[in-house]
Write an enzyme that holds these catalytic residues in place. Structure first.
Site, PDB file in Angstrom:
ATOM      1  N   LYS A  53      90.822  91.318  13.336  1.00  0.00           N
ATOM      2  CA  LYS A  53      92.165  90.872  13.750  1.00  0.00           C
ATOM      3  C   LYS A  53      93.251  91.581  12.939  1.00  0.00           C
ATOM      4  O   LYS A  53      94.214  92.111  13.486  1.00  0.00           O
ATOM      5  CB  LYS A  53      92.305  89.341  13.567  1.00  0.00           C
ATOM      6  CG  LYS A  53      91.275  88.518  14.328  1.00  0.00           C
ATOM      7  CD  LYS A  53      91.483  87.034  14.143  1.00  0.00           C
ATOM      8  CE  LYS A  53      91.293  86.545  12.722  1.00  0.00           C
ATOM      9  NZ  LYS A  53      89.919  86.653  12.199  1.00  0.00           N
ATOM     10  N   ARG A  68      84.838  94.478   2.603  1.00  0.00           N
ATOM     11  CA  ARG A  68      86.279  94.714   2.792  1.00  0.00           C
ATOM     12  C   ARG A  68      87.034  94.822   1.459  1.00  0.00           C
ATOM     13  O   ARG A  68      86.764  94.117   0.500  1.00  0.00           O
ATOM     14  CB  ARG A  68      86.885  93.568   3.594  1.00  0.00           C
ATOM     15  CG  ARG A  68      88.406  93.634   3.617  1.00  0.00           C
ATOM     16  CD  ARG A  68      89.035  92.610   4.467  1.00  0.00           C
ATOM     17  NE  ARG A  68      88.464  91.298   4.341  1.00  0.00           N
ATOM     18  CZ  ARG A  68      88.685  90.321   5.220  1.00  0.00           C
ATOM     19  NH1 ARG A  68      89.438  90.542   6.270  1.00  0.00           N
ATOM     20  NH2 ARG A  68      88.146  89.145   5.047  1.00  0.00           N
TER      21      ARG A  68
HETATM   22  P1  AP5 Z   1      92.496  84.930   7.253  1.00  0.00           P
HETATM   23  O1  AP5 Z   1      93.143  85.801   6.264  1.00  0.00           O
HETATM   24  O2  AP5 Z   1      93.118  84.764   8.580  1.00  0.00           O
HETATM   25  O3  AP5 Z   1      90.994  85.350   7.360  1.00  0.00           O
HETATM   26  P2  AP5 Z   1      89.951  85.331   8.585  1.00  0.00           P
HETATM   27  O4  AP5 Z   1      90.342  84.734   9.858  1.00  0.00           O
HETATM   28  O5  AP5 Z   1      88.735  84.786   7.955  1.00  0.00           O
HETATM   29  O6  AP5 Z   1      89.916  86.743   9.026  1.00  0.00           O
HETATM   30  P3  AP5 Z   1      89.712  87.970   8.127  1.00  0.00           P
HETATM   31  O7  AP5 Z   1      90.982  88.400   7.505  1.00  0.00           O
HETATM   32  O8  AP5 Z   1      88.547  87.713   7.182  1.00  0.00           O
HETATM   33  O9  AP5 Z   1      89.153  89.008   9.184  1.00  0.00           O
HETATM   34  P4  AP5 Z   1      89.871  89.910  10.245  1.00  0.00           P
HETATM   35  O10 AP5 Z   1      89.449  89.473  11.600  1.00  0.00           O
HETATM   36  O11 AP5 Z   1      91.343  90.039   9.983  1.00  0.00           O
HETATM   37  O12 AP5 Z   1      89.129  91.251   9.932  1.00  0.00           O
HETATM   38  P5  AP5 Z   1      89.661  92.601   9.252  1.00  0.00           P
HETATM   39  O13 AP5 Z   1      90.535  93.333  10.189  1.00  0.00           O
HETATM   40  O14 AP5 Z   1      90.162  92.350   7.877  1.00  0.00           O
HETATM   41  O15 AP5 Z   1      92.344  83.440   6.657  1.00  0.00           O
HETATM   42  C1  AP5 Z   1      91.831  83.234   5.347  1.00  0.00           C
HETATM   43  C2  AP5 Z   1      91.830  81.735   5.063  1.00  0.00           C
HETATM   44  O16 AP5 Z   1      93.185  81.224   5.127  1.00  0.00           O
HETATM   45  C3  AP5 Z   1      91.038  80.889   6.069  1.00  0.00           C
HETATM   46  O17 AP5 Z   1      89.663  80.833   5.749  1.00  0.00           O
HETATM   47  C4  AP5 Z   1      91.758  79.528   5.919  1.00  0.00           C
HETATM   48  O18 AP5 Z   1      91.334  78.857   4.762  1.00  0.00           O
HETATM   49  C5  AP5 Z   1      93.213  79.926   5.728  1.00  0.00           C
HETATM   50  N1  AP5 Z   1      93.984  80.006   6.989  1.00  0.00           N
HETATM   51  C6  AP5 Z   1      94.561  81.120   7.534  1.00  0.00           C
HETATM   52  N2  AP5 Z   1      95.186  80.824   8.672  1.00  0.00           N
HETATM   53  C7  AP5 Z   1      94.991  79.496   8.883  1.00  0.00           C
HETATM   54  C8  AP5 Z   1      95.376  78.599   9.916  1.00  0.00           C
HETATM   55  N3  AP5 Z   1      96.090  79.037  11.001  1.00  0.00           N
HETATM   56  N4  AP5 Z   1      95.003  77.298   9.809  1.00  0.00           N
HETATM   57  C9  AP5 Z   1      94.304  76.852   8.744  1.00  0.00           C
HETATM   58  N5  AP5 Z   1      93.901  77.648   7.728  1.00  0.00           N
HETATM   59  C10 AP5 Z   1      94.235  78.967   7.801  1.00  0.00           C
HETATM   60  O19 AP5 Z   1      88.266  93.395   9.172  1.00  0.00           O
HETATM   61  C11 AP5 Z   1      87.254  92.998   8.253  1.00  0.00           C
HETATM   62  C12 AP5 Z   1      86.608  94.255   7.645  1.00  0.00           C
HETATM   63  O20 AP5 Z   1      85.843  94.922   8.651  1.00  0.00           O
HETATM   64  C13 AP5 Z   1      87.620  95.283   7.104  1.00  0.00           C
HETATM   65  O21 AP5 Z   1      87.087  95.862   5.935  1.00  0.00           O
HETATM   66  C14 AP5 Z   1      87.725  96.322   8.228  1.00  0.00           C
HETATM   67  O22 AP5 Z   1      87.985  97.625   7.718  1.00  0.00           O
HETATM   68  C15 AP5 Z   1      86.340  96.242   8.879  1.00  0.00           C
HETATM   69  N6  AP5 Z   1      86.393  96.412  10.323  1.00  0.00           N
HETATM   70  C16 AP5 Z   1      87.355  95.975  11.173  1.00  0.00           C
HETATM   71  N7  AP5 Z   1      87.044  96.312  12.439  1.00  0.00           N
HETATM   72  C17 AP5 Z   1      85.837  96.958  12.368  1.00  0.00           C
HETATM   73  C18 AP5 Z   1      84.975  97.560  13.351  1.00  0.00           C
HETATM   74  N8  AP5 Z   1      85.284  97.557  14.654  1.00  0.00           N
HETATM   75  N9  AP5 Z   1      83.820  98.123  12.919  1.00  0.00           N
HETATM   76  C19 AP5 Z   1      83.497  98.127  11.598  1.00  0.00           C
HETATM   77  N10 AP5 Z   1      84.278  97.602  10.632  1.00  0.00           N
HETATM   78  C20 AP5 Z   1      85.438  97.019  11.017  1.00  0.00           C
END
Ligand code: AP5
Length: 235
Positions: free
Chosen positions: A30, A144
């Site tokens: 995302k 990451r």
């Molecule tokens: P948040 O920061 O939103 O984390 P998340 O939803 O767990 O999502 P991530 O940031 O871990 O993943 P992403 O989908 O953004 O992936 P990314 O692009 O980084 O939330 C963190 C915490 O905050 C929650 O657990 C909660 O406690 C709280 N919170 C936040 N919002 C909330 C709400 N609305 N309500 C309640 N609580 C809330 O990619 C991941 C990795 O994979 C990167 O290293 C990237 O380079 C790699 N990557 C990306 N795409 C690919 C691909 N296609 N192939 C290979 N690698 C890839």
């Protein structure tokens, strides 16, 4: 890529700013994709995770309340998240259109977003579900890291800087990893996603604004599919 995008997105007056929602489990991409869309379409990425981490770093009351919940992989209370979200949505840059990254995550948040948009004469333009396998998500999250200067995201295997140790975007040389990016906490975050956030896919499908994307491809493949959707719904 997949071509698995589905559903019809309702027509929207061209004058209204786009409100795009990225739905998907932790590690789905995302944040990576929201930053790419921000650069390409001039939209504003609005990540509640980033806003909460900033509150934690600043030691605000909301940040102090959120810290332990985030480190355990649970969801922060709707009350705290909605207060932070409302503040951010009131900023002038949001008028360019937004990509909501990690929000809404509960049915209460989805209803509150509807109300907030309604007050402003707006509505959700499209909710895009990034469809991925749970097992792959753990590997993505565990590898990451981000640039400490500009926040650009990287991965130990899947996205490395062109010059080792130097950020492609800002030239910074300091990087950091998130406290909740462990295999154990990622499991709790996935469980929270399936219990509380995945049901929103059906909610937006019922509203006729859902799109699905196969997000198991490369970052560029997914980016191309997303750009197609955004071009179409923003036209
Ligand atoms: P948040 O920061 O939103 O984390 P998340 O939803 O767990 O999502 P991530 O940031 O871990 O993943 P992403 O989908 O953004 O992936 P990314 O692009 O980084 O939330 C963190 C915490 O905050 C929650 O657990 C909660 O406690 C709280 N919170 C936040 N919002 C909330 C709400 N609305 N309500 C309640 N609580 C809330 O990619 C991941 C990795 O994979 C990167 O290293 C990237 O380079 C790699 N990557 C990306 N795409 C690919 C691909 N296609 N192939 C290979 N690698 C890839």
């Amino acid at each position: 890529m997949s071509g698995m995008t589905t559903a019809t997105v309702a027509a929207r007056p061209a004058t209204r700013p786009a409100v795009l929602i990225l739905l998907g489990p932790p590690g789905a991409g995302k944040g990576t994709q929201a930053r790419m869309l921000e650069e390409r379409f001039g939209l504003v990425q609005l990540s509640t995770g980033d806003l909460l981490r900033a509150a934690v770093a600043q030691g605000t009351e909301a940040g102090r309340a959120a810290k332990a919940v985030m480190e355990a992989g649970g969801l922060v209370s709707d009350e705290i998240v909605l207060a932070i979200l409302r503040d951010r949505m009131a900023a002038p840059d949001v008028a360019r259109g937004v990509i909501l990254d990690g929000f809404p995550r509960t049915d209460v948040q989805a209803a509150a977003l509807d109300d907030l948009l309604c007050e402003a004469g707006q509505e959700v333009t499209a909710a895009i579900a990034l469809v991925v396998d749970d097992e792959a998500m753990i590997a993505r999250v565990a590898g990451r890291y981000t640039c400490a200067g500009c926040g650009e995201g990287y991965h130990d295997s899947f996205k490395v800087p062109a010059r080792a140790g130097v950020c492609d975007r800002c030239g910074g040389t300091a990087f950091r990893r998130r406290a909740d990016d462990t295999a154990e906490t990622a499991g709790a975050r996935l469980a929270a996603y399936h219990a509380q956030t995945a049901p929103l896919i059906a909610y937006y499908e019922g509203r006729g604004v859902l799109q699905r994307i196969d997000a198991m491809g490369t970052i560029d493949e997914i980016g191309a599919d997303l750009a197609d959707i955004v071009s179409r719904v923003s036209a």
